[in-house]
Design a protein around this motif. Structure first.
Motif, PDB file in Angstrom:
ATOM      1  N   GLU A  10       9.582   8.379   3.015  1.00 19.79           N
ATOM      2  CA  GLU A  10       9.860   9.779   2.686  1.00 19.79           C
ATOM      3  C   GLU A  10       8.839  10.321   1.676  1.00 19.79           C
ATOM      4  N   ILE A  11       8.527   9.522   0.663  1.00 24.35           N
ATOM      5  CA  ILE A  11       7.548   9.930  -0.348  1.00 24.35           C
ATOM      6  C   ILE A  11       6.167  10.070   0.296  1.00 24.35           C
ATOM      7  N   ARG A  12       5.813   9.127   1.127  1.00 27.35           N
ATOM      8  CA  ARG A  12       4.497   9.142   1.771  1.00 27.35           C
ATOM      9  C   ARG A  12       4.315  10.380   2.646  1.00 27.35           C
ATOM     10  N   GLN A  13       5.366  10.781   3.338  1.00 30.63           N
ATOM     11  CA  GLN A  13       5.270  11.913   4.254  1.00 30.63           C
ATOM     12  C   GLN A  13       5.578  13.262   3.608  1.00 30.63           C
ATOM     13  N   SER A  14       5.936  13.246   2.352  1.00 29.86           N
ATOM     14  CA  SER A  14       6.313  14.472   1.656  1.00 29.86           C
ATOM     15  C   SER A  14       5.124  15.420   1.497  1.00 29.86           C
ATOM     16  N   ASP A  15       5.426  16.725   1.543  1.00 29.07           N
ATOM     17  CA  ASP A  15       4.407  17.747   1.289  1.00 29.07           C
ATOM     18  C   ASP A  15       4.327  18.117  -0.197  1.00 29.07           C
ATOM     19  N   ASN A  16       5.179  17.519  -1.004  1.00 28.52           N
ATOM     20  CA  ASN A  16       5.186  17.781  -2.439  1.00 28.52           C
ATOM     21  C   ASN A  16       3.886  17.251  -3.054  1.00 28.52           C
ATOM     22  N   PRO A  17       3.122  18.090  -3.761  1.00 30.16           N
ATOM     23  CA  PRO A  17       1.852  17.637  -4.349  1.00 30.16           C
ATOM     24  C   PRO A  17       2.019  16.463  -5.328  1.00 30.16           C
ATOM     25  N   ASN A  18       3.142  16.428  -6.037  1.00 31.02           N
ATOM     26  CA  ASN A  18       3.390  15.306  -6.953  1.00 31.02           C
ATOM     27  C   ASN A  18       3.569  14.003  -6.180  1.00 31.02           C
ATOM     28  N   HIS A  19       4.250  14.085  -5.042  1.00 28.60           N
ATOM     29  CA  HIS A  19       4.431  12.894  -4.211  1.00 28.60           C
ATOM     30  C   HIS A  19       3.102  12.444  -3.615  1.00 28.60           C
ATOM     31  N   GLU A  20       2.288  13.404  -3.203  1.00 29.99           N
ATOM     32  CA  GLU A  20       0.970  13.070  -2.654  1.00 29.99           C
ATOM     33  C   GLU A  20       0.099  12.371  -3.695  1.00 29.99           C
ATOM     34  N   ALA A  21       0.113  12.879  -4.924  1.00 26.38           N
ATOM     35  CA  ALA A  21      -0.670  12.258  -6.005  1.00 26.38           C
ATOM     36  C   ALA A  21      -0.138  10.864  -6.319  1.00 26.38           C
ATOM     37  N   PHE A  22       1.198  10.748  -6.356  1.00 26.20           N
ATOM     38  CA  PHE A  22       1.794   9.432  -6.594  1.00 26.20           C
ATOM     39  C   PHE A  22       1.378   8.459  -5.498  1.00 26.20           C
ATOM     40  N   TRP A  23       1.423   8.905  -4.234  1.00 20.44           N
ATOM     41  CA  TRP A  23       1.132   7.994  -3.132  1.00 20.44           C
ATOM     42  C   TRP A  23      -0.292   7.456  -3.220  1.00 20.44           C
ATOM     43  N   LYS A  24      -1.233   8.272  -3.659  1.00 24.93           N
ATOM     44  CA  LYS A  24      -2.609   7.795  -3.846  1.00 24.93           C
ATOM     45  C   LYS A  24      -2.659   6.711  -4.911  1.00 24.93           C
ATOM     46  N   ARG A  25      -1.963   6.933  -6.014  1.00 29.98           N
ATOM     47  CA  ARG A  25      -1.918   5.908  -7.072  1.00 29.98           C
ATOM     48  C   ARG A  25      -1.222   4.651  -6.574  1.00 29.98           C
ATOM     49  N   TYR A  26      -0.141   4.834  -5.811  1.00 29.03           N
ATOM     50  CA  TYR A  26       0.618   3.694  -5.301  1.00 29.03           C
ATOM     51  C   TYR A  26      -0.215   2.864  -4.329  1.00 29.03           C
ATOM     52  N   LYS A  27      -0.982   3.523  -3.460  1.00 30.69           N
ATOM     53  CA  LYS A  27      -1.839   2.794  -2.522  1.00 30.69           C
ATOM     54  C   LYS A  27      -2.894   1.977  -3.273  1.00 30.69           C
ATOM     55  N   ALA A  28      -3.482   2.563  -4.300  1.00 30.80           N
ATOM     56  CA  ALA A  28      -4.476   1.836  -5.097  1.00 30.80           C
ATOM     57  C   ALA A  28      -3.813   0.649  -5.792  1.00 30.80           C
ATOM     58  N   PHE A  29      -2.619   0.863  -6.335  1.00 32.56           N
ATOM     59  CA  PHE A  29      -1.868  -0.223  -6.971  1.00 32.56           C
ATOM     60  C   PHE A  29      -1.567  -1.331  -5.965  1.00 32.56           C
ATOM     61  N   SER A  30      -1.099  -0.962  -4.775  1.00 34.97           N
ATOM     62  CA  SER A  30      -0.754  -1.954  -3.753  1.00 34.97           C
ATOM     63  C   SER A  30      -1.958  -2.803  -3.368  1.00 34.97           C
ATOM     64  N   ALA A  31      -3.097  -2.157  -3.187  1.00 34.78           N
ATOM     65  CA  ALA A  31      -4.311  -2.891  -2.817  1.00 34.78           C
ATOM     66  C   ALA A  31      -4.727  -3.838  -3.944  1.00 34.78           C
ATOM     67  N   SER A  32      -4.635  -3.362  -5.164  1.00 31.27           N
ATOM     68  CA  SER A  32      -4.998  -4.193  -6.311  1.00 31.27           C
ATOM     69  C   SER A  32      -4.035  -5.375  -6.461  1.00 31.27           C
ATOM     70  N   ALA A  33      -2.745  -5.110  -6.276  1.00 37.14           N
ATOM     71  CA  ALA A  33      -1.759  -6.191  -6.373  1.00 37.14           C
ATOM     72  C   ALA A  33      -1.978  -7.240  -5.294  1.00 37.14           C
ATOM     73  N   GLU A  34      -2.318  -6.783  -4.118  1.00 30.99           N
ATOM     74  CA  GLU A  34      -2.577  -7.739  -3.022  1.00 30.99           C
ATOM     75  C   GLU A  34      -3.776  -8.634  -3.351  1.00 30.99           C
ATOM     76  N   ARG A  35      -4.853  -8.012  -3.851  1.00 34.61           N
ATOM     77  CA  ARG A  35      -6.041  -8.797  -4.214  1.00 34.61           C
ATOM     78  C   ARG A  35      -5.751  -9.754  -5.366  1.00 34.61           C
ATOM     79  N   THR A  36      -5.031  -9.268  -6.356  1.00 36.21           N
ATOM     80  CA  THR A  36      -4.806 -10.047  -7.578  1.00 36.21           C
ATOM     81  C   THR A  36      -3.748 -11.127  -7.400  1.00 36.21           C
ATOM     82  N   CYS A  37      -2.704 -10.842  -6.662  1.00 39.32           N
ATOM     83  CA  CYS A  37      -1.542 -11.712  -6.652  1.00 39.32           C
ATOM     84  C   CYS A  37      -1.400 -12.602  -5.421  1.00 39.32           C
ATOM     85  N   THR A  38      -2.320 -12.519  -4.486  1.00 37.82           N
ATOM     86  CA  THR A  38      -2.255 -13.391  -3.322  1.00 37.82           C
ATOM     87  C   THR A  38      -2.306 -14.839  -3.769  1.00 37.82           C
ATOM     88  N   GLY A  39      -1.324 -15.593  -3.364  1.00 38.76           N
ATOM     89  CA  GLY A  39      -1.273 -17.004  -3.737  1.00 38.76           C
ATOM     90  C   GLY A  39      -0.535 -17.254  -5.044  1.00 38.76           C
TER      91      GLY A  39
END
Length: 121
Positions: A91-120
């Motif tokens: 729901e957040i990802r598909q939201s047209d709310n600009p705050n949700h859009e900005a959050f989703w960009k930060r969340y995607k960057a966080f997710s990618a970083s967590a995957e790189r850092t925490c694998t294993g």
């Protein structure tokens, strides 16, 4: 005279390197041994309560440490809700709310970083 100055400079530079003691004894971190960060907080707690097989204190603590570097407290609380309700993330990802859009960009960057850092972890 110029050669003497260069030799003196080289001697001072080498002397500053120290010697005799193991680098670990002097508080240096070994870059040949990977370390994983560990923290507690809303993301870690949600991760542990999420009921996933791979969840562990090590993995969830690592993900929290990345969240601490990447997300504000309010972002972390919102992201923590995704563990209990994955549809909320959609729901957040598909939201047209600009705050949700900005959050989703930060969340995607966080997710990618967590995957790189925490694998294993």
């Amino acid at each position: 005279m110029k050669t003497t100055g260069l030799l003196l400079l080289a001697a001072l530079a080498l002397g500053a390197c120290g010697g005799g003691a193991n680098r670990a004894d002097r508080g240096y971190i070994s870059y040949t041994t990977p370390t994983k960060a560990f923290a507690t907080g809303p993301v870690s707690n949600a991760c542990l309560r999420g009921g996933r097989k791979a969840a562990s204190t090590s993995l969830c603590g690592c993900v929290q440490a990345v969240a601490d570097r990447s997300l504000s407290g309010s972002d972390q609380r919102l992201a923590a809700k995704f563990f209990a309700d994955p549809h909320h993330a959609q729901e957040i990802r598909q939201s047209d709310n600009p705050n949700h859009e900005a959050f989703w960009k930060r969340y995607k960057a966080f997710s990618a970083s967590a995957e790189r850092t925490c694998t294993g972890a």
